[in-house]
Design a protein around this motif. Structure first.
Motif, PDB file in Angstrom:
ATOM      1  N   GLU A  49      13.830 -60.776 -30.936  1.00 22.53           N
ATOM      2  CA  GLU A  49      14.793 -61.504 -31.769  1.00 22.53           C
ATOM      3  C   GLU A  49      16.233 -61.110 -31.448  1.00 22.53           C
ATOM      4  N   ASN A  50      16.473 -59.812 -31.220  1.00 26.19           N
ATOM      5  CA  ASN A  50      17.822 -59.324 -30.962  1.00 26.19           C
ATOM      6  C   ASN A  50      18.092 -59.021 -29.482  1.00 26.19           C
ATOM      7  N   SER A  51      17.110 -59.326 -28.632  1.00 23.78           N
ATOM      8  CA  SER A  51      17.233 -59.129 -27.183  1.00 23.78           C
ATOM      9  C   SER A  51      17.545 -57.674 -26.826  1.00 23.78           C
ATOM     10  N   LYS A  52      16.839 -56.742 -27.501  1.00 27.77           N
ATOM     11  CA  LYS A  52      17.039 -55.312 -27.272  1.00 27.77           C
ATOM     12  C   LYS A  52      15.728 -54.649 -26.891  1.00 27.77           C
ATOM     13  N   ILE A  53      15.855 -53.614 -26.075  1.00 29.30           N
ATOM     14  CA  ILE A  53      14.701 -52.767 -25.780  1.00 29.30           C
ATOM     15  C   ILE A  53      15.056 -51.323 -26.123  1.00 29.30           C
ATOM     16  N   THR A  54      14.030 -50.558 -26.429  1.00 28.30           N
ATOM     17  CA  THR A  54      14.190 -49.125 -26.634  1.00 28.30           C
ATOM     18  C   THR A  54      13.455 -48.426 -25.500  1.00 28.30           C
ATOM     19  N   LEU A  55      14.119 -47.435 -24.929  1.00 29.35           N
ATOM     20  CA  LEU A  55      13.601 -46.706 -23.775  1.00 29.35           C
ATOM     21  C   LEU A  55      13.443 -45.232 -24.090  1.00 29.35           C
TER      22      LEU A  55
ATOM     23  N   ILE B 112      20.512 -41.285 -16.049  1.00 32.26           N
ATOM     24  CA  ILE B 112      19.795 -42.252 -16.889  1.00 32.26           C
ATOM     25  C   ILE B 112      20.515 -43.595 -16.844  1.00 32.26           C
ATOM     26  N   SER B 113      21.827 -43.546 -16.930  1.00 32.52           N
ATOM     27  CA  SER B 113      22.621 -44.772 -16.852  1.00 32.52           C
ATOM     28  C   SER B 113      22.384 -45.507 -15.538  1.00 32.52           C
ATOM     29  N   ALA B 114      22.235 -44.752 -14.447  1.00 30.33           N
ATOM     30  CA  ALA B 114      21.973 -45.373 -13.148  1.00 30.33           C
ATOM     31  C   ALA B 114      20.652 -46.132 -13.155  1.00 30.33           C
ATOM     32  N   VAL B 115      19.629 -45.557 -13.777  1.00 28.50           N
ATOM     33  CA  VAL B 115      18.338 -46.252 -13.850  1.00 28.50           C
ATOM     34  C   VAL B 115      18.477 -47.540 -14.651  1.00 28.50           C
TER      35      VAL B 115
ATOM     36  N   GLU C 276      11.265 -45.460 -19.706  1.00 30.23           N
ATOM     37  CA  GLU C 276      10.065 -46.236 -19.999  1.00 30.23           C
ATOM     38  C   GLU C 276      10.318 -47.067 -21.246  1.00 30.23           C
ATOM     39  N   ILE C 277       9.976 -48.338 -21.185  1.00 30.01           N
ATOM     40  CA  ILE C 277      10.143 -49.206 -22.349  1.00 30.01           C
ATOM     41  C   ILE C 277       9.108 -48.825 -23.391  1.00 30.01           C
ATOM     42  N   ILE C 278       9.598 -48.482 -24.606  1.00 32.19           N
ATOM     43  CA  ILE C 278       8.685 -48.113 -25.687  1.00 32.19           C
ATOM     44  C   ILE C 278       8.657 -49.152 -26.808  1.00 32.19           C
ATOM     45  N   SER C 279       9.670 -50.039 -26.836  1.00 30.52           N
ATOM     46  CA  SER C 279       9.617 -51.163 -27.776  1.00 30.52           C
ATOM     47  C   SER C 279      10.543 -52.271 -27.299  1.00 30.52           C
TER      48      SER C 279
ATOM     49  N   GLY D 206       5.762 -50.095 -21.719  1.00 30.49           N
ATOM     50  CA  GLY D 206       5.127 -49.252 -20.720  1.00 30.49           C
ATOM     51  C   GLY D 206       5.749 -49.372 -19.334  1.00 30.49           C
ATOM     52  N   GLN D 207       6.627 -50.360 -19.141  1.00 30.04           N
ATOM     53  CA  GLN D 207       7.292 -50.532 -17.851  1.00 30.04           C
ATOM     54  C   GLN D 207       8.202 -49.342 -17.593  1.00 30.04           C
ATOM     55  N   LYS D 208       8.218 -48.849 -16.333  1.00 29.39           N
ATOM     56  CA  LYS D 208       8.947 -47.629 -15.989  1.00 29.39           C
ATOM     57  C   LYS D 208       9.793 -47.820 -14.744  1.00 29.39           C
ATOM     58  N   ALA D 209      10.823 -46.976 -14.639  1.00 28.24           N
ATOM     59  CA  ALA D 209      11.635 -46.903 -13.422  1.00 28.24           C
ATOM     60  C   ALA D 209      12.264 -45.521 -13.374  1.00 28.24           C
ATOM     61  N   GLU D 210      12.650 -45.098 -12.164  1.00 26.14           N
ATOM     62  CA  GLU D 210      13.286 -43.784 -12.031  1.00 26.14           C
ATOM     63  C   GLU D 210      14.291 -43.770 -10.884  1.00 26.14           C
TER      64      GLU D 210
END
Length: 137
Positions: free
Chosen positions: A106-112, A62-65, A99-102, A9-13
């Motif tokens: 274990e693999n140190s990854k986030i899905t946005l 998006i890359s800048a964010v 926005e972080i959705i997952s 749920g964390q967000k940035a823009e």
């Protein structure tokens, strides 16, 4: 940020006006010289009725964010899906939001969730990214 500081749920823009000069420079850098992006006379006779920015140029916001805000320093951009839903005209102000959705600890990854909107709030790009995040500083 490190992985332990992130939450679903964390967000940035980040916002930027897409200028004629940016489009022309991007054409030179990328080699994409489609007259839809560069020629007013050509573009006014298209479905867009005027010049539009390259979708990939706009998606770069998006890359800048990701690089500068969420997750920021040390992030490694792994994947990005993109759906171009509306054209971006010259001088449109675009806001890229993530926005972080997952979180995969274990693999140190986030899905946005990745979305770009114009000044009217209409979605111009919709997508999803996967990013590798440092576990420690």
């Amino acid at each position: 940020m490190v992985l332990q500081e992130l939450y679903i749920g964390q967000k940035a823009e980040y916002s930027k006006v897409i200028t004629k000069e940016m489009v022309e420079t991007f054409s030179e850098i990328s080699g994409d010289i489609n007259p839809l992006h560069l020629d007013d006379n050509y573009a006014k006779n298209t479905i867009f009725k005027g010049r539009i920015a390259h979708g990939i140029l706009v998606s770069g916001l998006i890359s800048a964010v990701i690089a500068n805000k969420l997750p920021g320093e040390g992030a490694i951009y792994l994947t990005q899906s993109l759906k171009f839903t509306k054209p971006v005209k010259l001088n449109d102000k675009i806001t890229a939001a993530v926005e972080i959705i997952s979180i995969d600890d274990e693999n140190s990854k986030i899905t946005l969730s990745t979305i770009c909107r114009n000044a009217e709030g209409k979605i111009v790009i919709d997508g999803e990214a996967q990013v590798l995040v440092p576990k420690k500083r």
